[in-house]
Design a protein around this motif. Structure first.
Motif, PDB file in Angstrom:
ATOM      1  N   THR A 229       0.824  -1.208   0.000  1.00 51.81           N
ATOM      2  CA  THR A 229       0.000   0.000   0.000  1.00 51.81           C
ATOM      3  C   THR A 229       0.861   1.261   0.000  1.00 51.81           C
ATOM      4  OG1 THR A 229      -1.749  -1.124   1.225  1.00 51.81           O
ATOM      5  CG2 THR A 229      -1.771   1.283   1.245  1.00 51.81           C
ATOM      6  N   ALA A 230       0.517   2.185  -0.891  1.00 53.32           N
ATOM      7  CA  ALA A 230       1.142   3.509  -0.923  1.00 53.32           C
ATOM      8  C   ALA A 230       0.077   4.509  -0.496  1.00 53.32           C
ATOM      9  CB  ALA A 230       1.657   3.829  -2.319  1.00 53.32           C
ATOM     10  N   ASN A 231       0.197   5.011   0.724  1.00 53.77           N
ATOM     11  CA  ASN A 231      -0.843   5.861   1.301  1.00 53.77           C
ATOM     12  C   ASN A 231      -0.427   7.329   1.251  1.00 53.77           C
ATOM     13  OD1 ASN A 231      -2.907   7.053   2.720  1.00 53.77           O
ATOM     14  ND2 ASN A 231      -2.867   5.593   4.415  1.00 53.77           N
ATOM     15  N   PHE A 232      -1.034   8.076   0.330  1.00 57.55           N
ATOM     16  CA  PHE A 232      -0.810   9.515   0.208  1.00 57.55           C
ATOM     17  C   PHE A 232      -2.114  10.281   0.452  1.00 57.55           C
ATOM     18  CE2 PHE A 232       2.750   7.729  -2.089  1.00 57.55           C
ATOM     19  CZ  PHE A 232       3.807   8.583  -1.790  1.00 57.55           C
ATOM     20  N   LYS A 233      -2.993   9.696   1.238  1.00 56.48           N
ATOM     21  CA  LYS A 233      -4.273  10.324   1.539  1.00 56.48           C
ATOM     22  C   LYS A 233      -4.072  11.585   2.370  1.00 56.48           C
ATOM     23  CE  LYS A 233      -8.833   9.175   3.451  1.00 56.48           C
ATOM     24  NZ  LYS A 233      -9.644   8.123   4.131  1.00 56.48           N
ATOM     25  N   TYR A 234      -4.701  12.679   1.946  1.00 53.84           N
ATOM     26  CA  TYR A 234      -4.610  13.968   2.636  1.00 53.84           C
ATOM     27  C   TYR A 234      -3.191  14.531   2.676  1.00 53.84           C
ATOM     28  CZ  TYR A 234      -9.387  13.406   4.477  1.00 53.84           C
ATOM     29  OH  TYR A 234     -10.741  13.258   4.613  1.00 53.84           O
ATOM     30  N   PHE A 248       3.276   1.220  -8.841  1.00 58.55           N
ATOM     31  CA  PHE A 248       2.388   1.031  -7.695  1.00 58.55           C
ATOM     32  C   PHE A 248       1.820  -0.389  -7.794  1.00 58.55           C
ATOM     33  CE2 PHE A 248       2.426   5.584  -8.553  1.00 58.55           C
ATOM     34  CZ  PHE A 248       2.577   6.133  -7.291  1.00 58.55           C
ATOM     35  N   ASN A 249       2.428  -1.312  -7.067  1.00 57.92           N
ATOM     36  CA  ASN A 249       2.046  -2.717  -7.159  1.00 57.92           C
ATOM     37  C   ASN A 249       1.020  -3.130  -6.114  1.00 57.92           C
ATOM     38  OD1 ASN A 249       3.881  -3.213  -9.326  1.00 57.92           O
ATOM     39  ND2 ASN A 249       5.552  -3.192  -7.831  1.00 57.92           N
ATOM     40  N   GLY A 250       0.741  -2.226  -5.182  1.00 54.85           N
ATOM     41  CA  GLY A 250      -0.337  -2.412  -4.217  1.00 54.85           C
ATOM     42  C   GLY A 250      -1.306  -1.255  -4.367  1.00 54.85           C
ATOM     43  N   GLU A 251      -2.240  -1.130  -3.448  1.00 47.56           N
ATOM     44  CA  GLU A 251      -3.202  -0.027  -3.519  1.00 47.56           C
ATOM     45  C   GLU A 251      -2.494   1.322  -3.442  1.00 47.56           C
ATOM     46  OE1 GLU A 251      -7.154   1.778  -1.233  1.00 47.56           O
ATOM     47  OE2 GLU A 251      -5.972   0.173  -0.309  1.00 47.56           O
ATOM     48  N   ALA A 252      -2.902   2.240  -4.321  1.00 46.77           N
ATOM     49  CA  ALA A 252      -2.364   3.603  -4.310  1.00 46.77           C
ATOM     50  C   ALA A 252      -3.491   4.536  -3.890  1.00 46.77           C
ATOM     51  CB  ALA A 252      -1.842   3.982  -5.691  1.00 46.77           C
ATOM     52  N   ASN A 253      -3.341   5.143  -2.724  1.00 45.10           N
ATOM     53  CA  ASN A 253      -4.399   5.980  -2.171  1.00 45.10           C
ATOM     54  C   ASN A 253      -3.983   7.445  -2.182  1.00 45.10           C
ATOM     55  OD1 ASN A 253      -6.470   7.189  -0.729  1.00 45.10           O
ATOM     56  ND2 ASN A 253      -6.505   5.646   0.892  1.00 45.10           N
ATOM     57  N   PHE A 254      -4.589   8.209  -3.090  1.00 45.55           N
ATOM     58  CA  PHE A 254      -4.361   9.646  -3.179  1.00 45.55           C
ATOM     59  C   PHE A 254      -5.654  10.423  -2.878  1.00 45.55           C
ATOM     60  CE2 PHE A 254      -0.873   7.938  -5.652  1.00 45.55           C
ATOM     61  CZ  PHE A 254       0.183   8.781  -5.368  1.00 45.55           C
ATOM     62  N   ALA A 272      -2.689  -2.247  -9.064  1.00 50.94           N
ATOM     63  CA  ALA A 272      -3.835  -2.545  -8.201  1.00 50.94           C
ATOM     64  C   ALA A 272      -4.769  -1.330  -8.192  1.00 50.94           C
ATOM     65  CB  ALA A 272      -3.350  -2.900  -6.798  1.00 50.94           C
ATOM     66  N   ASN A 273      -5.601  -1.239  -7.198  1.00 55.87           N
ATOM     67  CA  ASN A 273      -6.572  -0.150  -7.147  1.00 55.87           C
ATOM     68  C   ASN A 273      -5.890   1.206  -6.970  1.00 55.87           C
ATOM     69  OD1 ASN A 273      -9.383   0.788  -6.973  1.00 55.87           O
ATOM     70  ND2 ASN A 273      -8.823   1.364  -4.881  1.00 55.87           N
ATOM     71  N   ALA A 274      -6.337   2.175  -7.786  1.00 53.54           N
ATOM     72  CA  ALA A 274      -5.824   3.547  -7.709  1.00 53.54           C
ATOM     73  C   ALA A 274      -6.976   4.452  -7.287  1.00 53.54           C
ATOM     74  CB  ALA A 274      -5.260   3.984  -9.055  1.00 53.54           C
ATOM     75  N   ASP A 275      -6.895   4.979  -6.065  1.00 50.11           N
ATOM     76  CA  ASP A 275      -7.979   5.780  -5.508  1.00 50.11           C
ATOM     77  C   ASP A 275      -7.605   7.259  -5.541  1.00 50.11           C
ATOM     78  OD1 ASP A 275     -10.089   6.886  -4.159  1.00 50.11           O
ATOM     79  OD2 ASP A 275      -9.989   5.530  -2.433  1.00 50.11           O
ATOM     80  N   PHE A 276      -8.262   7.992  -6.455  1.00 47.85           N
ATOM     81  CA  PHE A 276      -8.064   9.431  -6.579  1.00 47.85           C
ATOM     82  C   PHE A 276      -9.361  10.191  -6.274  1.00 47.85           C
ATOM     83  CE2 PHE A 276      -4.512   7.817  -9.039  1.00 47.85           C
ATOM     84  CZ  PHE A 276      -3.495   8.718  -8.783  1.00 47.85           C
ATOM     85  N   LYS A 277     -10.206   9.587  -5.470  1.00 46.82           N
ATOM     86  CA  LYS A 277     -11.482  10.213  -5.144  1.00 46.82           C
ATOM     87  C   LYS A 277     -11.259  11.528  -4.403  1.00 46.82           C
ATOM     88  CE  LYS A 277     -15.985   8.983  -3.161  1.00 46.82           C
ATOM     89  NZ  LYS A 277     -16.750   7.930  -2.425  1.00 46.82           N
ATOM     90  N   TYR A 278     -11.904  12.595  -4.860  1.00 49.52           N
ATOM     91  CA  TYR A 278     -11.813  13.940  -4.292  1.00 49.52           C
ATOM     92  C   TYR A 278     -10.432  14.589  -4.492  1.00 49.52           C
ATOM     93  CZ  TYR A 278     -16.232  12.991  -1.883  1.00 49.52           C
ATOM     94  OH  TYR A 278     -17.534  12.683  -1.591  1.00 49.52           O
TER      95      TYR A 278
END
Length: 317
Positions: A229-234, A248-254, A272-278
């Motif tokens: 997991t690469a966590n770049f949330k907030y 990004f071989n695991g979840e990427a959270n932006f 994997a999943n790329a989350d760019f919500k908001y």
């Protein structure tokens, strides 16, 4: 006849001298070989250092600069705080005493103490066998200790075999974390980098947590491999940031992250999943060669105030 015996004696004498010379040469070679192994053993032993030795050097105000050595034991920068003097004596209020009769509660607020490191910290090509720590939370006494680096910090081309814990830590000088291998969790949550920083070409085997991290200057993650997991949330990003050639071989959270001065994901791969919500993008944005091989979430994502999905459709290759 005499000449014959003389020649024999001379021949025997020469053979004896040759043998003695050979013995001396052989002894010399053995001595040189022995010294070589002794010296080699000394070099190998000298290539390893205890973390406590490093802490003592910092206490003495000495710059820490090492190359190609192995560090054993937890390198805990928070021990530089005077923890004994920071632990307050607990005095219960009247309300706490009354409530304590009926229920076991703890309404104390957590206190934070900074551990200032005033010297240069530099490790190049080193191996850390145990944890590297810049943040400790003492739950029993409701106190947390955070390392604050006032000078240059460079840990590059290093191998971190255990956890790398720098939650809430501050880096006020030049910082370089490029070409590292993080085998375990890399925790930079709430960390603050005052100047530009590079993690370029680093490999993160476990979770890389940059949630709420502050990057006020140019930031470089180009060529990194996030294998978990690469966590770049907030994450608080104020200048241009480079994620080009990154995997990004695991979840990427932006999620909720803002890129006010632009970003590059050129030739980056999201497996994997790329989350760019908001997420809020601002130009320049480089998505040339970017691959999304897993799920994506661009719900409510914007670029320069407009819908990001429409931007993708308009600019798709």
């Amino acid at each position: 006849m005499d000449k014959f015996f003389i020649e024999i004696f001379i021949s025997i004498e020469e053979k004896i001298k040759y043998r003695e010379l050979s013995i001396k040469q052989n002894m010399y070679q053995r001595l040189v070989l022995l010294l070589f192994f002794v010296f080699s053993s000394f070099i190998i032993a000298d290539a390893q250092i205890e973390s406590q030795t490093i802490i003592e050097s910092i206490k003495d105000g000495e710059a820490v600069q090492f190359q190609n050595i192995t560090i054993t034991g937890d390198l805990d920068f928070t021990v530089l705080c005077d923890k004994d003097s920071t632990i307050p004596e607990k005095e219960e209020t009247v309300m706490e005493k009354v409530l304590g009769i009926f229920v076991d509660i703890n309404i104390e607020e957590n206190q934070e103490f900074q551990c200032d490191i005033e010297v240069t910290i530099e490790f190049i090509g080193c191996t850390f066998q145990d944890r590297v720590v810049g943040w400790v939370n003492d739950e029993e006494n409701a106190i947390s200790y955070n390392a604050v680096f006032q000078d240059k910090v460079e840990l590059s081309n290093c191998n971190f075999k255990d956890e790398f814990l720098f939650k809430y830590s501050k880096f006020n000088g030049k910082t370089n974390f490029s070409k590292n291998k993080f085998k375990m969790t890399a925790l930079f949550k709430y960390a603050d980098f005052s100047q530009s920083v590079s993690f370029a070409k680093s490999i993160f085997s476990k979770e890389a947590n940059f949630k709420y991290t502050s990057f006020p200057q140019n930031t470089n993650f180009a060529g990194c491999h996030f294998n978990n997991t690469a966590n770049f949330k907030y994450t608080n990003i104020e200048e241009f940031v480079d994620f080009s050639e990154t995997s990004f071989n695991g979840e990427a959270n932006f999620k909720y992250t803002k890129f006010p001065k632009g970003v590059s994901f050129g030739n980056a791969t999201f497996s994997a999943n790329a989350d760019f919500k908001y997420t809020e993008f601002s130009n320049p944005v480089n998505l040339k060669g970017t691959k999304f091989d897993g799920g994506t979430d661009f719900k409510y994502t914007t670029i320069d105030g407009g819908e990001f999905v429409q931007y993708l459709l308009k600019n798709q290759n």
